[in-house]
Design a protein around this motif. Structure first.
Motif, PDB file in Angstrom:
ATOM      1  N   LEU A 272       0.823  -1.217   0.000  1.00 42.96           N
ATOM      2  CA  LEU A 272       0.000   0.000   0.000  1.00 42.96           C
ATOM      3  C   LEU A 272       0.853   1.261   0.000  1.00 42.96           C
ATOM      4  O   LEU A 272       0.417   2.312   0.451  1.00 42.96           O
ATOM      5  N   GLY A 273       2.092   1.116  -0.446  1.00 40.20           N
ATOM      6  CA  GLY A 273       2.948   2.302  -0.548  1.00 40.20           C
ATOM      7  C   GLY A 273       3.532   2.744   0.783  1.00 40.20           C
ATOM      8  O   GLY A 273       3.940   3.904   0.922  1.00 40.20           O
ATOM      9  N   CYS A 274       3.576   1.822   1.758  1.00 44.34           N
ATOM     10  CA  CYS A 274       4.151   2.159   3.073  1.00 44.34           C
ATOM     11  C   CYS A 274       5.577   1.598   3.134  1.00 44.34           C
ATOM     12  O   CYS A 274       5.782   0.378   3.020  1.00 44.34           O
ATOM     13  N   ILE A 275       6.555   2.470   3.357  1.00 39.57           N
ATOM     14  CA  ILE A 275       7.962   2.052   3.263  1.00 39.57           C
ATOM     15  C   ILE A 275       8.372   1.123   4.408  1.00 39.57           C
ATOM     16  O   ILE A 275       9.187   0.218   4.222  1.00 39.57           O
ATOM     17  N   GLY A 276       7.797   1.311   5.582  1.00 43.13           N
ATOM     18  CA  GLY A 276       8.092   0.400   6.688  1.00 43.13           C
ATOM     19  C   GLY A 276       7.618  -1.010   6.363  1.00 43.13           C
ATOM     20  O   GLY A 276       8.311  -1.989   6.633  1.00 43.13           O
ATOM     21  N   THR A 277       6.431  -1.103   5.765  1.00 44.92           N
ATOM     22  CA  THR A 277       5.895  -2.410   5.391  1.00 44.92           C
ATOM     23  C   THR A 277       6.746  -3.017   4.278  1.00 44.92           C
ATOM     24  O   THR A 277       7.040  -4.209   4.285  1.00 44.92           O
ATOM     25  N   LEU A 300       9.722 -14.261  -2.742  1.00 41.34           N
ATOM     26  CA  LEU A 300       9.127 -12.938  -2.600  1.00 41.34           C
ATOM     27  C   LEU A 300       7.620 -13.073  -2.330  1.00 41.34           C
ATOM     28  O   LEU A 300       7.077 -12.406  -1.447  1.00 41.34           O
ATOM     29  N   ARG A 301       6.992 -13.966  -3.062  1.00 42.00           N
ATOM     30  CA  ARG A 301       5.541 -14.143  -2.896  1.00 42.00           C
ATOM     31  C   ARG A 301       5.220 -14.578  -1.476  1.00 42.00           C
ATOM     32  O   ARG A 301       4.285 -14.084  -0.849  1.00 42.00           O
ATOM     33  N   ARG A 302       6.024 -15.478  -0.926  1.00 48.21           N
ATOM     34  CA  ARG A 302       5.776 -15.974   0.436  1.00 48.21           C
ATOM     35  C   ARG A 302       5.973 -14.882   1.488  1.00 48.21           C
ATOM     36  O   ARG A 302       5.458 -14.982   2.594  1.00 48.21           O
ATOM     37  N   ALA A 303       6.730 -13.848   1.118  1.00 51.86           N
ATOM     38  CA  ALA A 303       7.017 -12.782   2.087  1.00 51.86           C
ATOM     39  C   ALA A 303       5.950 -11.684   2.079  1.00 51.86           C
ATOM     40  O   ALA A 303       5.897 -10.858   2.994  1.00 51.86           O
ATOM     41  N   LEU A 304       5.114 -11.664   1.076  1.00 48.99           N
ATOM     42  CA  LEU A 304       4.125 -10.580   0.947  1.00 48.99           C
ATOM     43  C   LEU A 304       3.097 -10.612   2.074  1.00 48.99           C
ATOM     44  O   LEU A 304       2.911 -11.642   2.725  1.00 48.99           O
ATOM     45  N   LEU A 305       2.411  -9.492   2.257  1.00 49.02           N
ATOM     46  CA  LEU A 305       1.276  -9.477   3.178  1.00 49.02           C
ATOM     47  C   LEU A 305       0.203 -10.378   2.591  1.00 49.02           C
ATOM     48  O   LEU A 305       0.031 -10.429   1.369  1.00 49.02           O
ATOM     49  N   THR A 306      -0.527 -11.072   3.447  1.00 48.72           N
ATOM     50  CA  THR A 306      -1.638 -11.881   2.929  1.00 48.72           C
ATOM     51  C   THR A 306      -2.757 -10.926   2.514  1.00 48.72           C
ATOM     52  O   THR A 306      -2.786  -9.765   2.941  1.00 48.72           O
ATOM     53  N   GLU A 307      -3.661 -11.441   1.731  1.00 49.04           N
ATOM     54  CA  GLU A 307      -4.779 -10.590   1.293  1.00 49.04           C
ATOM     55  C   GLU A 307      -5.570 -10.083   2.496  1.00 49.04           C
ATOM     56  O   GLU A 307      -6.023  -8.943   2.517  1.00 49.04           O
ATOM     57  N   ALA A 308      -5.725 -10.955   3.510  1.00 49.02           N
ATOM     58  CA  ALA A 308      -6.491 -10.550   4.701  1.00 49.02           C
ATOM     59  C   ALA A 308      -5.779  -9.398   5.416  1.00 49.02           C
ATOM     60  O   ALA A 308      -6.409  -8.410   5.813  1.00 49.02           O
ATOM     61  N   GLN A 309      -4.456  -9.517   5.553  1.00 46.60           N
ATOM     62  CA  GLN A 309      -3.699  -8.441   6.233  1.00 46.60           C
ATOM     63  C   GLN A 309      -3.804  -7.143   5.444  1.00 46.60           C
ATOM     64  O   GLN A 309      -4.058  -6.072   5.991  1.00 46.60           O
ATOM     65  N   ARG A 310      -3.612  -7.287   4.138  1.00 46.22           N
ATOM     66  CA  ARG A 310      -3.622  -6.103   3.288  1.00 46.22           C
ATOM     67  C   ARG A 310      -4.985  -5.418   3.344  1.00 46.22           C
ATOM     68  O   ARG A 310      -5.091  -4.193   3.451  1.00 46.22           O
ATOM     69  N   HIS A 311      -6.023  -6.236   3.313  1.00 46.95           N
ATOM     70  CA  HIS A 311      -7.381  -5.711   3.325  1.00 46.95           C
ATOM     71  C   HIS A 311      -7.655  -4.940   4.618  1.00 46.95           C
ATOM     72  O   HIS A 311      -8.202  -3.844   4.611  1.00 46.95           O
ATOM     73  N   GLN A 312      -7.227  -5.529   5.712  1.00 45.43           N
ATOM     74  CA  GLN A 312      -7.423  -4.900   7.026  1.00 45.43           C
ATOM     75  C   GLN A 312      -6.721  -3.529   7.069  1.00 45.43           C
ATOM     76  O   GLN A 312      -7.302  -2.527   7.488  1.00 45.43           O
ATOM     77  N   ILE A 313      -5.471  -3.514   6.604  1.00 44.28           N
ATOM     78  CA  ILE A 313      -4.707  -2.252   6.639  1.00 44.28           C
ATOM     79  C   ILE A 313      -5.341  -1.240   5.681  1.00 44.28           C
ATOM     80  O   ILE A 313      -5.506  -0.070   6.016  1.00 44.28           O
ATOM     81  N   LEU A 314      -5.730  -1.715   4.509  1.00 48.80           N
ATOM     82  CA  LEU A 314      -6.319  -0.810   3.523  1.00 48.80           C
ATOM     83  C   LEU A 314      -7.569  -0.133   4.080  1.00 48.80           C
ATOM     84  O   LEU A 314      -7.766   1.077   3.916  1.00 48.80           O
TER      85      LEU A 314
END
Ligand SMILES: Nc1ncnc2c1ncn2[C@@H]1O[C@H](COP(=O)(O)OP(=O)(O)OP(=O)(O)O)[C@@H](O)[C@H]1O
Ligand SMILES: [Mg+2]
Length: 344
Positions: A272-277, A300-314
């Motif tokens: 989501l464009g957050c540099i810390g993330t 790289l794919r395994r390191a990404l935020l899950t869709e659930a995490q991303r959705h929550q943050i978004l």
């Protein structure tokens, strides 16, 4: 005896370890923008005694907060050399004590640790009795009453000539507070600021802004700075985000094999464009790749935020941006033209 020589490329497999990313602090334009604005607003005699820095989780707020204080200390190096007692800027995290109410006692103690070192000394409360107008000093004296701690903090801030105090996780101060008490909590900080000439920089996620905006009075009296993520719908933001990915790539060129930049857009979308993330995702990816022995898109794919995490943050980000953006939009009515006025 035969020596089996491995090809150079295999021998050199991932010489860079992921630990190279642990202490990495990349400079990026959003940090510079927020730092510049704060720099302009922090000066002696400023009327902005409380400044709020709000932004999404993982954007790098705590990193910015520490960097601000470090920079102020570096800038004041020669002043500090002449006067060893000076501490121009202090970073403190607002405690989450687990109690229902914010613990000012713990907060003042943390501050004193920063200002006086770990030395635990009993604080004696001196002050003027508002009824009698006489100087008061409580009997017994040894107990660190809240008033005594507060007086000690005031004295220390003045003695240390502290220009600003950065309070991270500042939402803790007002989170469990009733609406009526909100103003009292921030007034406590405000009076501390005014009495000591120390500006307070409160740092937190959007919930900090939402708490402050519950009270019109508070919203009016605090200046808000938005530490925004890099947006995907803004060209300059997309470019700036890519530059950050490039810096991460350059730090571990062998590990990524120069292929990280190909995934810059996917990383922008996922973090989501957050540099810390971004930093957290890439550190994880580097560790996985290192363990696997080679870089792969799968690591790289395994390191990404899950869709659930991303959705929550978004969701939190969108809600926060919707709340904060109107408050940062300033309009000014255009002066009536002289021609019109003369007709009227
Ligand atoms: N400019 C940067 N370069 C490299 N790493 C960074 C940078 N900014 C932040 N990070 C890293 O990203 C992680 C999250 O950053 P930080 O704690 O500053 O975010 P935050 O906005 O305070 O998050 P939260 O809302 O959860 O408190 C940290 O591990 C930090 O070291
Ligand atoms: Mg933080």
């Amino acid at each position: 005896m035969t020596h089996r020589t491995q090809p150079a490329s295999t021998l050199a497999a991932i010489p860079d370890g992921p630990e190279k990313l642990y202490d990495l602090r990349i400079k990026h334009s959003r940090i510079a923008e927020v730092m510049n604005e704060l720099d302009t607003l922090i000066y002696p005699e400023s009327q902005d005694s409380i400044l709020l820095v709000c932004g999404p989780t993982g954007v790098g707020k705590s990193t910015l907060a520490r960097h601000m204080v470090d920079t102020a200390l570096q800038d004041a190096a020669s002043q500090m050399e002449q006067d060893a007692g000076v501490i121009p800027a202090v970073y403190v995290e607002a405690p989450s004590s687990g109690e229902r109410k914010f613990s000012w006692r713990l907060f003042y103690q943390r501050l004193l640790n920063q200002l006086e070192g770990e030395l635990e000394m009993p604080k004696t409360e001196f002050g003027i009795d508002t009824v009698t107008g006489r100087m008061v000093k409580p009997r017994g004296g040894a107990a660190n009453t809240l008033g005594a701690l507060r007086t000690a903090v005031e004295r220390a801030l003045r003695a240390r000539k502290t220009r600003f105090l950065v309070i991270d996780e500042a939402a803790h101060i007002i989170r469990q507070t009733s609406r009526n008490d909100l103003e009292i909590q921030l007034d406590t900080l405000k009076s501390l600021a005014n009495e000591c000439g120390t500006q307070m920089v409160l740092v937190g996620s959007y919930d900090l802004y939402q708490l402050v905006s519950l009270s019109g009075q508070l919203a009016r009296r605090t200046h808000v700075l938005h530490f925004e993520r890099y947006r995907q719908d803004t060209e300059t933001d997309v470019r700036a985000f890519k530059m950050c990915v490039q810096k991460f790539q350059d730090k571990l060129p062998d590990l990524w094999g120069g292929k990280l930049m190909q995934h810059a857009e996917a990383l922008h979308e996922n973090t989501l464009g957050c540099i810390g993330t971004l930093s957290a995702v890439l550190t994880r990816a580097a560790k996985l790749a290192h363990k696997d022995g080679s870089w792969s898109v799968d690591a790289l794919r395994r390191a990404l935020l899950t869709e659930a995490q991303r959705h929550q943050i978004l969701e939190e980000v969108l809600e926060g941006e919707a709340a904060i953006n109107p408050s940062l939009t300033r309009t000014m009515t255009r002066p009536r033209s002289t021609a019109k006025r003369s007709v009227a």
